[in-house]
Design an enzyme around this catalytic site. Sequence first.
Site, PDB file in Angstrom:
ATOM      1  N   SER A  71      25.807 -63.261  42.079  1.00  0.00           N
ATOM      2  CA  SER A  71      25.153 -63.431  41.496  1.00  0.00           C
ATOM      3  C   SER A  71      24.138 -63.563  41.384  1.00  0.00           C
ATOM      4  CB  SER A  71      25.389 -64.413  40.933  1.00  0.00           C
ATOM      5  OG  SER A  71      25.616 -65.095  39.238  1.00  0.00           O
ATOM      6  N   ASP A 202      35.701 -59.541  36.150  1.00  0.00           N
ATOM      7  CA  ASP A 202      34.998 -60.780  36.059  1.00  0.00           C
ATOM      8  C   ASP A 202      33.594 -60.926  34.501  1.00  0.00           C
ATOM      9  OD1 ASP A 202      32.009 -62.112  36.112  1.00  0.00           O
ATOM     10  OD2 ASP A 202      31.541 -60.828  37.939  1.00  0.00           O
ATOM     11  N   HIS A 230      34.794 -63.014  39.238  1.00  0.00           N
ATOM     12  CA  HIS A 230      33.329 -63.628  39.618  1.00  0.00           C
ATOM     13  C   HIS A 230      33.337 -63.525  41.265  1.00  0.00           C
ATOM     14  CE1 HIS A 230      29.303 -63.588  39.311  1.00  0.00           C
ATOM     15  NE2 HIS A 230      28.701 -64.643  39.575  1.00  0.00           N
TER      16      HIS A 230
END
EC number: 3.1.1.85
Length: 250
Positions: A71, A202, A230
């Site tokens: 991320s 996601d 995610h």
Amino acid sequence: MNRPDLVLLHGWGLGPQVWSALTPYLPAGLRVRTPALPGHGGTPARGPTLEAWSDALLPELPDDAVVCGWSLGGLVALDLARRHPHKVARLVLIGTSPCFVTRPENAAAPWPYGLAASTVTGFIDDFAHDPAATLRRFVALQALGDARRRTVSNALNAALANLEQCRPAALGAGLELLADTDWRAALDDVRQPVQLIHGAGDALMPLAAAEWLATRLPDARLARFDDCGHAPFLSHPEDCAVLIEDVVRG
């Protein structure tokens, strides 16, 4: 031949402990480093730029490391690879997008694969008023779309940044980095091999962003997890560890 060190960079609002489900599946004897992002877990805050956050991690990186970023940590990893290539031999990017926020069709560079700008602005405003509730809401989004949603949610909540040890202003700056960063124009400068890992479900960074990224990076391949959100390294840690080990072995 010695294997390179593996550096794991966590995402926004969490701490290095988020990797605890993955690390038991990594090869024995592998040197693994899990530094905290600036302002997370008691580490000093840095300026509100991706470059400042990346440079803050340089003392934690040996030369020729394999850097795995998730991320926001993935954006930091990309920046490290571009500006400090002697530090980064290979990359693993999990749930990473070059641009977190959509850009409208009439923009100079449209981008449809992200969260609406109003949604991200709402997160930033909400965090300023109620950091703890905003962190929990962000975690809930990260678990969406995963067949093992409860497992992922429990792991993420256990790894939430301790606000008593963090600098809220630094965490807020991290959200603004996600809102403002558009890394598409710099992708050609990343010459290292890249393994992308992405969940098809996601809800924060759509799979289409990773598919686009795989076509634009000079040397990249994409592993897709169909039943993941995610954080595939939490719902499928053993599978992710196999992919990471392949990268480490080169």
